[in-house]
Design an enzyme around this catalytic site. Structure first.
Site, mmCIF file in Angstrom:
data_model
loop_
_atom_site.group_PDB
_atom_site.id
_atom_site.type_symbol
_atom_site.label_atom_id
_atom_site.label_comp_id
_atom_site.label_asym_id
_atom_site.label_seq_id
_atom_site.Cartn_x
_atom_site.Cartn_y
_atom_site.Cartn_z
ATOM 1 C CD1 TRP A 102 11.769 -61.120 36.578
ATOM 2 C CD2 TRP A 102 11.559 -60.895 34.363
ATOM 3 N NE1 TRP A 102 13.014 -61.245 36.013
ATOM 4 C CE2 TRP A 102 12.916 -61.115 34.662
ATOM 5 C CE3 TRP A 102 11.183 -60.721 33.031
ATOM 6 C CZ2 TRP A 102 13.895 -61.169 33.682
ATOM 7 C CZ3 TRP A 102 12.159 -60.781 32.044
ATOM 8 C CH2 TRP A 102 13.498 -60.995 32.381
ATOM 9 C CG ASP A 172 6.669 -65.458 35.985
ATOM 10 O OD1 ASP A 172 7.301 -66.534 36.040
ATOM 11 O OD2 ASP A 172 7.155 -64.407 35.501
ATOM 12 C CE LYS A 196 15.699 -66.502 35.452
ATOM 13 N NZ LYS A 196 14.446 -65.765 35.358
HETATM 14 C C1 LIG Z 1 13.801 -64.796 34.370
HETATM 15 C C2 LIG Z 1 12.384 -64.536 34.588
HETATM 16 C C3 LIG Z 1 11.500 -64.291 33.521
HETATM 17 C C4 LIG Z 1 11.973 -64.234 32.076
HETATM 18 O O1 LIG Z 1 12.205 -65.496 31.607
HETATM 19 P P1 LIG Z 1 12.633 -65.771 30.085
HETATM 20 O O2 LIG Z 1 12.561 -67.264 30.024
HETATM 21 O O3 LIG Z 1 14.002 -65.230 29.900
HETATM 22 O O4 LIG Z 1 11.651 -65.129 29.204
HETATM 23 C C5 LIG Z 1 10.165 -64.085 33.799
HETATM 24 N N1 LIG Z 1 9.704 -64.103 35.067
HETATM 25 C C6 LIG Z 1 10.516 -64.325 36.117
HETATM 26 C C7 LIG Z 1 9.952 -64.333 37.497
HETATM 27 C C8 LIG Z 1 11.881 -64.544 35.909
HETATM 28 O O5 LIG Z 1 12.689 -64.757 36.956
#
Ligand SMILES: *Cc1c(COP(=O)(O)O)cnc(C)c1O
Length: 361
Positions: A102, A172, A196
């Protein structure tokens, strides 16, 4: 209903309280005689729901007043572009840490909007640790980190300092938001897809400090401009109300348990229990450096060759599902988000021990 422990990395397991409340709200939202799926985002009950969700998030994370909390669409992936688009111009530099899949995607998108300096990378070692000696740019606008690397199972245990005192951290936190306390002092922006650790897919939380926006001249499309969503309180267009409702109920559950400090302690106990078994067990090992091991996503592999599908089947017979590792890593991964009960960990540990008895010579 059969008892299942869902170890999926995302969409992740949710608290039963939130699922029960959702099933009621889908039929009749708070005795309004209508489903939440049919209700106008301009109606008072839904305006109240949105405000209450923001208040809950602010309270649980102790978000200071000079930060806005937004509920947006497009996933964390849209933030990969929205952040550099809003925060710097083409000739300005942002530092990025390359700690996983990511993080690398965030870097790729940022390159469209600014100069990107990769301050550290562990790509060469399959991202099995976090390289914390950063080569930062003296005049960088921000330093981007991925607080928890969902696929590789690494996590920043403490956050780095920016070299430029004017710079701020952008993080993030999709896979560890609400799992631990955050000190907002060094942060400018935090974002997280809900699916998540705080809700279903369809909504992304962005927490943004008010004095970092409006500093560049680039034309930004209305929907991708943070100012739009700040001034319209996340209701410029139709927000994903039902997803926000599930977030609200998940956060209410968390508050009822005692909040983030309490869940942080519980998460530590859960993760330690599982890592201890992986270390002890003669069949499995964890590929991640000990100091960087995530409390949310726990990858493990066979020490010697083995039949991965056999172990997955062995687990699934016991109600332990979605333990397959990401396709780029293989092996196994147990995602043990806030809503995974200690019972789930105990059941997995017992399965690993029984599997060991069956297979050790
Ligand atoms: C799952 C995830 C993403 C992507 O998220 P989306 O909502 O599907 O765009 C980005 N960063 C991390 C750390 C993730 O675990």
């Amino acid at each position: 209903m059969k008892k299942i422990y869902n170890f999926s990395a995302g969409p992740g397991t949710l608290p039963q309280d939130a699922l029960d409340a959702t099933s009621h709200a889908v039929l009749d939202y708070e005795n309004n005689g209508m489903s939440i799926l049919e209700m106008s985002h301009r109606s008072q009950p839904i305006v109240d729901l949105m405000n209450n969700t923001t208040d809950l998030a602010r309270e649980l994370l102790s978000v200071p007043d000079n930060f806005h909390i937004l509920w947006l669409q497009g996933g964390a992936s849209t933030q990969f572009s929205m952040i550099p688009m809003n925060l710097l111009s083409n000739d300005q530099t942002a530092d990025y840490t390359d700690t996983g899949f990511w993080a690398a995607k965030a870097i790729k998108e940022a390159k469209e909007f600014c100069k990107v300096n990769v301050a550290s990378s562990t790509k060469e070692s399959m991202y099995n640790h976090i390289y914390k000696d950063l080569y930062q740019t003296p005049n960088a606008t921000y330093l981007h980190i991925t607080s928890n690397n969902t696929i590789y199972g690494t996590q920043w245990k403490s956050f780095p300092k920016t070299l430029n005192p004017e710079a701020y951290i952008v993080a993030d936190m999709s896979s560890d938001i609400f799992s631990r306390k955050i000190d907002f002092n060094s942060f400018g922006l935090i974002y997280a897809g809900a699916q998540k650790n705080m809700g279903p897919a369809g909504v992304t939380m962005v927490i943004i400090r008010d004095n970092i926006i409006g500093k560049i001249n680039r034309h930004i499309p209305t929907m991708l401009d943070y100012s739009t969503h700040i001034s319209k309180k996340s209701a410029f267009n139709t927000p994903p109300v039902s997803a926000i409702f599930v977030v609200n109920k998940t956060l209410s559950w968390l508050k009822g348990l005692g909040g983030v400090a309490m869940i942080e302690d519980r998460n530590k106990i859960k993760a330690e229990k599982l890592y201890r078994e992986i270390e002890r067990n003669s069949i499995f090992t964890c590929p991640v450096y000990e100091e960087d091991r995530s409390q949310m996503n726990v990858p493990f592999i066979f020490i010697e060759d083995g039949d991965e599908n056999e172990f997955l089947g062995f687990c699934s017979d016991r109600g332990l599902i979605a333990l397959k590792g990401h396709r780029s890593v293989g092996g196994f991964r147990a995602s043990i988000y806030n809503a995974m009960p200690l019972d789930g960990i105990d059941t997995l540990v017992a399965a690993m021990q029984d599997y060991e008895s069956l297979h050790s010579k």
